[in-house]
Design an enzyme around this catalytic site. Sequence first.
Site, PDB file in Angstrom:
ATOM      1  N   THR A  41       0.769  -1.080   0.043  1.00  0.00           N
ATOM      2  CA  THR A  41      -0.020  -0.084  -0.282  1.00  0.00           C
ATOM      3  C   THR A  41       0.964   1.448  -0.123  1.00  0.00           C
ATOM      4  O   THR A  41       0.497   2.253  -0.546  1.00  0.00           O
ATOM      5  CB  THR A  41      -0.905  -0.040   1.278  1.00  0.00           C
ATOM      6  OG1 THR A  41      -1.607  -1.177   1.085  1.00  0.00           O
ATOM      7  CG2 THR A  41      -1.662   1.151   1.316  1.00  0.00           C
ATOM      8  N   TYR A  55      -7.818   0.315  -3.063  1.00  0.00           N
ATOM      9  CA  TYR A  55      -7.163   0.856  -3.529  1.00  0.00           C
ATOM     10  C   TYR A  55      -6.341  -0.216  -4.449  1.00  0.00           C
ATOM     11  O   TYR A  55      -6.559  -1.521  -4.373  1.00  0.00           O
ATOM     12  CB  TYR A  55      -6.479   1.969  -3.057  1.00  0.00           C
ATOM     13  CG  TYR A  55      -5.746   1.211  -1.794  1.00  0.00           C
ATOM     14  CD1 TYR A  55      -6.385   1.188  -0.714  1.00  0.00           C
ATOM     15  CD2 TYR A  55      -4.642   0.102  -2.111  1.00  0.00           C
ATOM     16  CE1 TYR A  55      -5.788   0.494   0.565  1.00  0.00           C
ATOM     17  CE2 TYR A  55      -4.048  -0.427  -0.734  1.00  0.00           C
ATOM     18  CZ  TYR A  55      -4.827  -0.205   0.276  1.00  0.00           C
ATOM     19  OH  TYR A  55      -4.341  -1.162   1.465  1.00  0.00           O
ATOM     20  N   SER A  88       1.522  -7.655  -0.617  1.00  0.00           N
ATOM     21  CA  SER A  88       2.441  -8.460   0.110  1.00  0.00           C
ATOM     22  C   SER A  88       1.616  -9.965   0.219  1.00  0.00           C
ATOM     23  O   SER A  88       2.270 -10.858   0.889  1.00  0.00           O
ATOM     24  CB  SER A  88       2.693  -7.871   1.536  1.00  0.00           C
ATOM     25  OG  SER A  88       1.895  -7.929   2.407  1.00  0.00           O
ATOM     26  N   THR A 121       1.519  -4.459   4.251  1.00  0.00           N
ATOM     27  CA  THR A 121       1.537  -4.628   5.689  1.00  0.00           C
ATOM     28  C   THR A 121       0.936  -6.120   6.020  1.00  0.00           C
ATOM     29  O   THR A 121       1.304  -6.358   6.961  1.00  0.00           O
ATOM     30  CB  THR A 121       0.609  -3.557   6.175  1.00  0.00           C
ATOM     31  OG1 THR A 121      -0.788  -3.641   5.597  1.00  0.00           O
ATOM     32  CG2 THR A 121       1.025  -2.210   6.366  1.00  0.00           C
ATOM     33  N   ASP A 122       0.266  -6.690   4.906  1.00  0.00           N
ATOM     34  CA  ASP A 122      -0.394  -8.082   5.258  1.00  0.00           C
ATOM     35  C   ASP A 122       0.645  -9.022   5.673  1.00  0.00           C
ATOM     36  O   ASP A 122       0.411  -9.816   6.559  1.00  0.00           O
ATOM     37  CB  ASP A 122      -1.067  -8.518   3.997  1.00  0.00           C
ATOM     38  CG  ASP A 122      -2.243  -7.741   3.616  1.00  0.00           C
ATOM     39  OD1 ASP A 122      -2.791  -7.977   2.806  1.00  0.00           O
ATOM     40  OD2 ASP A 122      -2.708  -6.781   4.500  1.00  0.00           O
ATOM     41  N   LYS A 194      -0.016  -7.736  12.848  1.00  0.00           N
ATOM     42  CA  LYS A 194      -0.921  -6.880  12.514  1.00  0.00           C
ATOM     43  C   LYS A 194      -2.109  -7.181  13.186  1.00  0.00           C
ATOM     44  O   LYS A 194      -2.695  -8.486  13.091  1.00  0.00           O
ATOM     45  CB  LYS A 194      -1.321  -7.007  10.945  1.00  0.00           C
ATOM     46  CG  LYS A 194      -2.072  -6.002  10.519  1.00  0.00           C
ATOM     47  CD  LYS A 194      -1.983  -6.271   8.768  1.00  0.00           C
ATOM     48  CE  LYS A 194      -2.959  -5.032   8.242  1.00  0.00           C
ATOM     49  NZ  LYS A 194      -2.986  -5.095   6.621  1.00  0.00           N
ATOM     50  N   GLU A 315      -0.404 -28.845  27.146  1.00  0.00           N
ATOM     51  CA  GLU A 315      -1.885 -29.568  26.648  1.00  0.00           C
ATOM     52  C   GLU A 315      -1.712 -30.970  25.686  1.00  0.00           C
ATOM     53  O   GLU A 315      -2.354 -31.309  25.081  1.00  0.00           O
ATOM     54  CB  GLU A 315      -2.361 -28.703  25.650  1.00  0.00           C
ATOM     55  CG  GLU A 315      -3.159 -27.448  26.676  1.00  0.00           C
ATOM     56  CD  GLU A 315      -4.218 -27.921  27.302  1.00  0.00           C
ATOM     57  OE1 GLU A 315      -4.821 -27.213  28.383  1.00  0.00           O
ATOM     58  OE2 GLU A 315      -4.794 -28.832  27.029  1.00  0.00           O
TER      59      GLU A 315
END
Length: 358
Positions: A41, A55, A88, A121-122, A194, A315
């Site tokens: 972006t 966009y 990305s 940013t992904d 993120k 666990e």
Amino acid sequence: MKKTFKLLLSSAAVMAALCGQSAQAADAAKPHVVILATGGTIAGTGATSTTTIGYTAAKLGVDKMIAAVPELSKVADVRGEQVAQIASESMTNEVWLKLAKRVNELLAQKDVDGVVITHGTDTIEETAYFLDLVVKSKKPVVVVGSMRPSTAISADGPINLYNAVILAGSKEAVGKGVLVSLNDQINAAREVTKTNTSTTDTFKTPELGFLGYMQDNKPHFYRMSTRKNTADTEFDVSKLNSLPRVDIVYGYANMDRVAMDADIAAGAQGIVQAGVGDGSIAAQMMPAIRDARKKGVIVVRSSRVGSGIVARNGEANDDQEDLVVSDTLNAQKARILLMLGLTKTHDTKELQRMFYTY
Ligand code: DGL
């Protein structure tokens, strides 16, 4: 009269020379920062100035991004290279290896003080952690993106890029590992994630907190990561052209073994389970996990929860089932460490040591 004139001329010449020297000295004092662009972006454009979603990412080239922030030249000697031009979510191991090799080549040069990587940013947190594990230098590497395209009102890209260049050229960032800096904050690559699909404050370091702030044109650090990174890592990708396949299986109520079996059939050498809670494994999944181990596939227990420690023999009986736990790495970060670990060993004790080291 002539004498005074000559005196005036010579003092003006001296002044000009001194100004020239001070300008040269100022230039010489500026850090040399290289910006490696991959898209995202921060290089995106929208149809209107109010388009902040919907966009197109990865449109502007690195030279256009640098030209859009003339203040960069006041804080560093900056030049750019276009390594990729992708959104990305489409990041690949091939781009990672190309980026890592170029970063290491540049940081080995005496005339490079730091590197900035512009990125979507992904998957910024994944690329940053991958580089945290393979960059062979203490010099700063700062990964930066933006949540609004360059064409938007109050675009965050220019200030994020300006701060990233200052950070990459700073002495304070030396030896801090790969950093992710947006929104005036400085995060460690190992823990940053993120947390919001679209807001500018999306990057957080859950519970452990970010390392510091960018404020008034300089970094302010308050913490450091305690784990090995960059120059102290044992991983070397300089001769690698591919990485082992490792897949993530998401945990949820009523899950079954279909996804895990398919990943292994596709050649996965490792499986990271983004388990519920403390990396818990559903009873109906144990036959699939035992079959995976019989085939030599490494299984790492991580968690979908987002923070906290996934501890051994909590666990699941990790000793008995010969599993590895991710400690505090989320599933997408655990996958990266396991991929690199598998370039060196399939020994589960050695792999567990790596998860306690990085
Ligand atoms: N397509 C997303 C990416 O390139 C846009 C998100 C962004 O860069 O902020 O990661």
